[in-house]
Scaffold this motif. Structure first.
Motif, PDB file in Angstrom:
ATOM      1  N   MET A  16       0.836  -1.205   0.000  1.00 56.76           N
ATOM      2  CA  MET A  16       0.000   0.000   0.000  1.00 56.76           C
ATOM      3  C   MET A  16       0.869   1.252   0.000  1.00 56.76           C
ATOM      4  O   MET A  16       0.397   2.339  -0.309  1.00 56.76           O
ATOM      5  N   GLY A  17       2.132   1.089   0.369  1.00 54.76           N
ATOM      6  CA  GLY A  17       3.032   2.234   0.403  1.00 54.76           C
ATOM      7  C   GLY A  17       3.048   2.950   1.734  1.00 54.76           C
ATOM      8  O   GLY A  17       3.513   4.083   1.835  1.00 54.76           O
ATOM      9  N   GLY A  18       2.544   2.311   2.778  1.00 57.14           N
ATOM     10  CA  GLY A  18       2.551   2.923   4.109  1.00 57.14           C
ATOM     11  C   GLY A  18       1.581   2.243   5.042  1.00 57.14           C
ATOM     12  O   GLY A  18       1.024   1.191   4.727  1.00 57.14           O
ATOM     13  N   VAL A  23      -4.652   4.794   6.022  1.00 59.93           N
ATOM     14  CA  VAL A  23      -5.120   5.051   4.652  1.00 59.93           C
ATOM     15  C   VAL A  23      -6.585   5.451   4.693  1.00 59.93           C
ATOM     16  O   VAL A  23      -7.388   4.859   5.420  1.00 59.93           O
ATOM     17  N   ARG A  24      -6.954   6.444   3.903  1.00 66.89           N
ATOM     18  CA  ARG A  24      -8.317   6.972   3.929  1.00 66.89           C
ATOM     19  C   ARG A  24      -9.158   6.340   2.821  1.00 66.89           C
ATOM     20  O   ARG A  24      -8.727   6.194   1.696  1.00 66.89           O
ATOM     21  N   LEU A  25     -10.364   5.963   3.205  1.00 68.34           N
ATOM     22  CA  LEU A  25     -11.365   5.429   2.285  1.00 68.34           C
ATOM     23  C   LEU A  25     -12.665   6.162   2.571  1.00 68.34           C
ATOM     24  O   LEU A  25     -13.149   6.127   3.712  1.00 68.34           O
ATOM     25  N   PRO A 181      -2.789   0.466  -3.733  1.00 70.53           N
ATOM     26  CA  PRO A 181      -3.571   1.647  -4.137  1.00 70.53           C
ATOM     27  C   PRO A 181      -4.678   1.308  -5.138  1.00 70.53           C
ATOM     28  O   PRO A 181      -5.743   1.927  -5.113  1.00 70.53           O
ATOM     29  N   ALA A 182      -4.453   0.315  -5.987  1.00 72.14           N
ATOM     30  CA  ALA A 182      -5.496  -0.097  -6.944  1.00 72.14           C
ATOM     31  C   ALA A 182      -6.704  -0.689  -6.218  1.00 72.14           C
ATOM     32  O   ALA A 182      -7.853  -0.417  -6.571  1.00 72.14           O
TER      33      ALA A 182
END
Length: 195
Positions: A16-18, A23-25, A181-182
């Motif tokens: 996810m890169g972090g 992470v926001r959804l 991210p996808a």
């Protein structure tokens, strides 16, 4: 039965890169989504995590560190050791990156666990989702021994060895993991489509 809950947020989130918990959804962190799903179904809730715990200060729930970071089972063990002295019968775990988890996760896991010899049950929707499970506190020492044995700490290796039942859920997307991210973009599109 006294069922506590634990959101499993200890993964590194490399794909996810972090930090996946942050992470926001749809305007809310993945951790916020997981808490909103699990908290109404349990008596008490905690977060299993590693690293800088200050990032969880705004959530108002205890944060449990792994004694020895060996993957998800370390978080399960920390949750069981937290819950047992507080009088819990079992802990239900939910992965932080499953924002669409069922609102009846806990009752369905409890129902399935009734048929398991040791009261252990994992979620199944098209495939097994062993980090979404009900863990009886009576398995605490067995899990500690498993983690200390040097065996590869695979969740299914432990749950299969202890004859876990399956709680079957019809919606395959209920346990969709947001790993990249996808995946996040796809989840955003799903939510927008539902509004």
């Amino acid at each position: 039965m006294r069922i506590f809950g634990c959101v499993m947020a200890g993964g590194a989130g490399r794909r996810m890169g972090g930090d996946k918990a942050a992470v926001r959804l749809a305007g809310q962190s993945l951790l916020g989504h997981a808490i909103a799903r699990l908290e109404p179904q349990v008596e008490r809730l905690a977060i299993s995590a590693n690293g800088d715990l200050a990032r969880f200060a705004g959530y108002g729930v205890p944060v449990l560190l792994d004694e020895t970071p060996l993957g998800p089972l370390s978080g399960v063990l920390a949750a069981l050791r937290w819950a047992a002295p507080l009088g819990a019968t079992a802990v239900v775990t939910l992965a932080v990156d499953t924002p669409f988890s069922p609102c009846d996760l806990v009752p369905q896991l409890c129902l399935a666990a009734e048929s398991a010899p040791e009261g252990l049950a994992i979620a199944h929707a098209a495939k097994d989702h062993p980090t979404c499970a009900i863990w009886p506190v009576s398995l605490t020492e067995a899990l500690a021994a498993f983690l200390g044995s040097g065996a590869k700490p695979r969740v299914l290796a432990f749950t299969d060895a202890h004859h876990a039942a399956r709680a079957y859920f019809p919606d395959e997307a209920a346990f969709q993991n947001l790993n990249t991210p996808a995946d996040l973009a796809e989840a955003e599109a799903l939510i927008r489509g539902a509004l």
